[in-house]
Write a protein that holds these residues in place. Sequence first.
Motif, PDB file in Angstrom:
ATOM      1  N   ILE A 270       5.387 -27.040 -25.258  1.00  0.00           N
ATOM      2  CA  ILE A 270       5.901 -26.887 -24.062  1.00  0.00           C
ATOM      3  C   ILE A 270       6.762 -25.518 -23.854  1.00  0.00           C
ATOM      4  O   ILE A 270       7.491 -25.487 -24.883  1.00  0.00           O
ATOM      5  N   ASP A 271       6.866 -24.637 -22.732  1.00  0.00           N
ATOM      6  CA  ASP A 271       7.439 -23.458 -22.981  1.00  0.00           C
ATOM      7  C   ASP A 271       8.823 -23.562 -22.359  1.00  0.00           C
ATOM      8  O   ASP A 271       9.311 -24.820 -22.271  1.00  0.00           O
ATOM      9  N   ARG A 272       9.575 -22.485 -22.512  1.00  0.00           N
ATOM     10  CA  ARG A 272      10.827 -22.492 -22.200  1.00  0.00           C
ATOM     11  C   ARG A 272      11.136 -22.813 -20.725  1.00  0.00           C
ATOM     12  O   ARG A 272      12.365 -23.186 -20.506  1.00  0.00           O
ATOM     13  N   LYS A 273      10.365 -22.773 -19.931  1.00  0.00           N
ATOM     14  CA  LYS A 273      10.517 -23.323 -18.644  1.00  0.00           C
ATOM     15  C   LYS A 273      10.031 -24.857 -18.397  1.00  0.00           C
ATOM     16  O   LYS A 273       9.830 -25.484 -17.309  1.00  0.00           O
ATOM     17  N   TYR A 274       9.654 -25.504 -19.399  1.00  0.00           N
ATOM     18  CA  TYR A 274       9.433 -26.835 -19.573  1.00  0.00           C
ATOM     19  C   TYR A 274       8.135 -27.034 -19.029  1.00  0.00           C
ATOM     20  O   TYR A 274       7.717 -28.226 -18.289  1.00  0.00           O
ATOM     21  N   LYS A 275       7.122 -26.170 -19.076  1.00  0.00           N
ATOM     22  CA  LYS A 275       5.602 -26.265 -18.497  1.00  0.00           C
ATOM     23  C   LYS A 275       4.802 -26.438 -19.842  1.00  0.00           C
ATOM     24  O   LYS A 275       5.010 -25.655 -20.782  1.00  0.00           O
ATOM     25  N   VAL A 276       3.823 -27.262 -19.593  1.00  0.00           N
ATOM     26  CA  VAL A 276       2.758 -27.519 -20.755  1.00  0.00           C
ATOM     27  C   VAL A 276       2.035 -26.286 -20.996  1.00  0.00           C
ATOM     28  O   VAL A 276       1.556 -25.751 -20.056  1.00  0.00           O
ATOM     29  N   LYS A 277       1.769 -25.680 -22.269  1.00  0.00           N
ATOM     30  CA  LYS A 277       1.117 -24.515 -22.563  1.00  0.00           C
ATOM     31  C   LYS A 277      -0.567 -24.821 -22.358  1.00  0.00           C
ATOM     32  O   LYS A 277      -0.990 -25.853 -22.409  1.00  0.00           O
ATOM     33  N   PRO A 278      -1.199 -23.631 -21.918  1.00  0.00           N
ATOM     34  CA  PRO A 278      -2.577 -23.881 -21.556  1.00  0.00           C
ATOM     35  C   PRO A 278      -3.616 -24.588 -22.753  1.00  0.00           C
ATOM     36  O   PRO A 278      -4.336 -25.246 -22.370  1.00  0.00           O
ATOM     37  N   VAL A 279      -2.967 -24.204 -24.074  1.00  0.00           N
ATOM     38  CA  VAL A 279      -3.814 -24.679 -25.146  1.00  0.00           C
ATOM     39  C   VAL A 279      -3.936 -26.349 -25.002  1.00  0.00           C
ATOM     40  O   VAL A 279      -4.700 -27.092 -25.870  1.00  0.00           O
ATOM     41  N   VAL A 280      -2.983 -26.717 -24.616  1.00  0.00           N
ATOM     42  CA  VAL A 280      -2.799 -28.297 -24.544  1.00  0.00           C
ATOM     43  C   VAL A 280      -4.210 -28.813 -23.729  1.00  0.00           C
ATOM     44  O   VAL A 280      -4.704 -29.978 -24.346  1.00  0.00           O
ATOM     45  N   LYS A 281      -4.769 -28.419 -22.960  1.00  0.00           N
ATOM     46  CA  LYS A 281      -5.973 -28.742 -22.424  1.00  0.00           C
ATOM     47  C   LYS A 281      -7.137 -28.874 -23.301  1.00  0.00           C
ATOM     48  O   LYS A 281      -7.771 -29.898 -23.277  1.00  0.00           O
TER      49      LYS A 281
END
Length: 365
Positions: free
Chosen positions: A347-358
Amino acid sequence: MNKIILGVAFFALTVNVSAQTMKETIGKHFLIGAAVSTRNIYSQDPKVKSAIVDNFNAIVAENCMKGEAIHPEENRYSWGDADATVKFAEDNNMVVTGHCLVWHSQAPRWMFKDNDGKTVTREVLIDRLYHHITNVVSRYKGRIKGWDVVNEAFEDDGSYRKTPYYNIIGPEYFELAFKFAHEADPNAELYYNDYSMSKPAKRDAVCRLVRDLKAKGCRIDAVGMQSHNGIDYPNLNDYEASIDSLAACGVKVMMTELDINMLPSPQHFGGADISQRFKYDKTLNPYVNGLTKSAQKLFNERYLAFFNIYAKHKDQISRVTLWGVSDADSWLNGWPVPGRTNYSLLIDRKYKVKPVVKDIIKLFK
């Protein structure tokens, strides 16, 4: 009729989209969690809470249950932050792991000395250990699934780490700690936790510990492989071999402190001993403005490589826990070199899930 059909189709699509989270897919096979700080727990930012509860079904307290925090004085406990962490989990249907009961680092400062500053006797330390474990575990009886009973007690060569517990009590402190914890909550799972578990000598030492504890009638349910990984370590074959070796001892395996250090290592750095400190050098902090395309590609490949292993061994694994919620929370921003910008989590610094999680999720569908 057409409207009804479209409505049903839309509902099905909505359900399918909402299920594309780590906890809904990976969580069907084992617990998927994150270490949370008190800053996370008390945060009023809805993005922080969403990042935790939408993606994970388990949490572990990063620091507030460690000895120095929860038991600052012999006759005084500080329960507030630990209580809040457990309540957060209960309010959000999450499993809690207690971390940790016996650790030479971040231990209660008073634990090993008497009022005159002299090292306590074996009998005194055993008594203090008993009361610390009993009081902490008893407070959360029935509310915490399992405890990291002993943490980081072996060197990489498989020898005992010469901690104050070992030096004063001897190797019997393992058995005592596990028995004290079991007596305090007979239904709680009990774990041993350590880093660099892919090293064969350390792996063998922990396997011997597990067999020894079982032979002495101690409960031990799992071993935590901390998994503070890097872009070029550990060796994946050795890492996978450790999963098989530990499972063969009759315990589950947990990846308890997963992250990937994306930054260059200082000379002589290794393992995850928190006492390591190195001077800041800008050459050790190359991604202040974000990962390059090649570094991002490597990040994706490494995480997929590890989760490929977890998918393959899902029947042997009971939990995977990332050590932090987001890149902003990662301890690797300040360790072993202070002041760096790391990108170690999913999860990035903006609390968004990173693309690799998909892509990770696809491994478990």
